[in-house]
Design a protein around this motif. Structure first.
Motif, PDB file in Angstrom:
ATOM      1  N   MET A  81       7.087   5.890   0.741  1.00 21.16           N
ATOM      2  CA  MET A  81       6.327   4.862   1.446  1.00 21.16           C
ATOM      3  C   MET A  81       6.230   5.218   2.927  1.00 21.16           C
ATOM      4  O   MET A  81       7.147   5.806   3.493  1.00 21.16           O
ATOM      5  N   THR A  82       5.129   4.805   3.529  1.00 19.14           N
ATOM      6  CA  THR A  82       4.968   5.020   4.977  1.00 19.14           C
ATOM      7  C   THR A  82       5.853   4.012   5.714  1.00 19.14           C
ATOM      8  O   THR A  82       6.307   3.015   5.136  1.00 19.14           O
ATOM      9  N   ASP A  83       6.057   4.252   7.004  1.00 16.61           N
ATOM     10  CA  ASP A  83       6.846   3.315   7.816  1.00 16.61           C
ATOM     11  C   ASP A  83       6.203   1.929   7.822  1.00 16.61           C
ATOM     12  O   ASP A  83       6.889   0.909   7.751  1.00 16.61           O
ATOM     13  N   ALA A  84       4.887   1.887   7.902  1.00 16.42           N
ATOM     14  CA  ALA A  84       4.163   0.607   7.893  1.00 16.42           C
ATOM     15  C   ALA A  84       4.369  -0.122   6.568  1.00 16.42           C
ATOM     16  O   ALA A  84       4.545  -1.345   6.545  1.00 16.42           O
ATOM     17  N   GLU A  85       4.345   0.609   5.462  1.00 15.13           N
ATOM     18  CA  GLU A  85       4.562  -0.004   4.150  1.00 15.13           C
ATOM     19  C   GLU A  85       5.986  -0.547   4.045  1.00 15.13           C
ATOM     20  O   GLU A  85       6.197  -1.650   3.527  1.00 15.13           O
ATOM     21  N   VAL A  86       6.957   0.197   4.545  1.00 19.76           N
ATOM     22  CA  VAL A  86       8.353  -0.247   4.501  1.00 19.76           C
ATOM     23  C   VAL A  86       8.520  -1.532   5.319  1.00 19.76           C
ATOM     24  O   VAL A  86       9.144  -2.495   4.863  1.00 19.76           O
ATOM     25  N   ARG A  87       7.948  -1.571   6.532  1.00 22.15           N
ATOM     26  CA  ARG A  87       8.021  -2.774   7.370  1.00 22.15           C
ATOM     27  C   ARG A  87       7.340  -3.955   6.682  1.00 22.15           C
ATOM     28  O   ARG A  87       7.851  -5.069   6.678  1.00 22.15           O
ATOM     29  N   CYS A  88       6.185  -3.680   6.088  1.00 21.90           N
ATOM     30  CA  CYS A  88       5.444  -4.739   5.387  1.00 21.90           C
ATOM     31  C   CYS A  88       6.272  -5.300   4.229  1.00 21.90           C
ATOM     32  O   CYS A  88       6.395  -6.518   4.081  1.00 21.90           O
ATOM     33  N   LYS A 139       3.943  -9.630  -5.557  1.00 19.90           N
ATOM     34  CA  LYS A 139       3.301 -10.029  -4.300  1.00 19.90           C
ATOM     35  C   LYS A 139       3.493  -8.971  -3.217  1.00 19.90           C
ATOM     36  O   LYS A 139       2.535  -8.551  -2.576  1.00 19.90           O
ATOM     37  N   CYS A 140       4.729  -8.562  -2.996  1.00 17.23           N
ATOM     38  CA  CYS A 140       5.010  -7.669  -1.864  1.00 17.23           C
ATOM     39  C   CYS A 140       4.518  -6.244  -2.132  1.00 17.23           C
ATOM     40  O   CYS A 140       3.951  -5.607  -1.246  1.00 17.23           O
ATOM     41  N   TRP A 141       4.709  -5.765  -3.322  1.00 21.41           N
ATOM     42  CA  TRP A 141       4.241  -4.405  -3.654  1.00 21.41           C
ATOM     43  C   TRP A 141       2.726  -4.357  -3.556  1.00 21.41           C
ATOM     44  O   TRP A 141       2.147  -3.467  -2.936  1.00 21.41           O
ATOM     45  N   GLY A 142       2.078  -5.334  -4.163  1.00 14.89           N
ATOM     46  CA  GLY A 142       0.623  -5.367  -4.160  1.00 14.89           C
ATOM     47  C   GLY A 142       0.030  -5.521  -2.768  1.00 14.89           C
ATOM     48  O   GLY A 142      -1.013  -4.956  -2.457  1.00 14.89           O
ATOM     49  N   ALA A 143       0.710  -6.281  -1.925  1.00 13.84           N
ATOM     50  CA  ALA A 143       0.189  -6.530  -0.581  1.00 13.84           C
ATOM     51  C   ALA A 143       0.490  -5.397   0.397  1.00 13.84           C
ATOM     52  O   ALA A 143      -0.238  -5.212   1.370  1.00 13.84           O
ATOM     53  N   CYS A 144       1.533  -4.619   0.128  1.00  9.22           N
ATOM     54  CA  CYS A 144       2.010  -3.682   1.154  1.00  9.22           C
ATOM     55  C   CYS A 144       1.852  -2.198   0.818  1.00  9.22           C
ATOM     56  O   CYS A 144       1.750  -1.378   1.727  1.00  9.22           O
ATOM     57  N   VAL A 145       1.876  -1.852  -0.450  1.00 13.50           N
ATOM     58  CA  VAL A 145       1.923  -0.433  -0.815  1.00 13.50           C
ATOM     59  C   VAL A 145       0.543   0.021  -1.271  1.00 13.50           C
ATOM     60  O   VAL A 145      -0.016  -0.514  -2.226  1.00 13.50           O
ATOM     61  N   GLU A 146       0.012   0.994  -0.558  1.00 15.23           N
ATOM     62  CA  GLU A 146      -1.322   1.523  -0.858  1.00 15.23           C
ATOM     63  C   GLU A 146      -1.320   2.362  -2.137  1.00 15.23           C
ATOM     64  O   GLU A 146      -2.149   2.186  -3.008  1.00 15.23           O
ATOM     65  N   SER A 147      -0.379   3.294  -2.200  1.00 13.69           N
ATOM     66  CA  SER A 147      -0.382   4.241  -3.311  1.00 13.69           C
ATOM     67  C   SER A 147       1.026   4.804  -3.496  1.00 13.69           C
ATOM     68  O   SER A 147       1.810   4.852  -2.558  1.00 13.69           O
TER      69      SER A 147
END
Length: 112
Positions: free
Chosen positions: A54-61, A40-48
């Motif tokens: 990971m970007t800061d936004a991905e880490v926060r997500c 759930k979290c990887w699929g929802a938050c990590v683009e590539s």
């Protein structure tokens, strides 16, 4: 006397297997929780993963997602535990009722 001790030993073996079964069920539950959270979290938050970080936004997500996932899992676990306690109480009450009926029947047959 040996029948009673054999019965006691059997109760201990059954209790031990029950404890092992509980541990195995808990481990399976943790594995499902981890797998579900990863998906759930990887699929929802990590683009590539092409960049290797990971970007800061991905880490926060991911942080927020994992936190919410764990909060919900805690609530579900608590509710399941409450339901299990209620069911155990119901089963004990039923067992006591069955014992009372058995005693009554035994008393009837003794008088005959």
């Amino acid at each position: 006397s040996s029948l009673i001790s054999a019965s006691g030993a059997m109760d201990q073996v059954q209790a031990m297997f029950s404890n092992v079964e509980i541990i195995v069920m808990e481990a399976r539950g943790l594995q499902r929780l981890s797998t579900g959270m990863d998906k759930k979290c990887w699929g929802a938050c990590v683009e590539s993963v092409a960049t290797g970080s990971m970007t800061d936004a991905e880490v926060r997500c991911v942080d927020n997602c994992v936190s919410k996932f764990l909060d919900v899992s805690e609530i579900v676990t608590q509710e399941n535990s409450k339901a299990a306690v209620v069911e155990l109480q119901r089963q004990k009450a039923e067992a006591n009722q069955n014992k009372n009926w058995a005693r009554r029947l035994a008393g009837v047959f003794k008088r005959s």
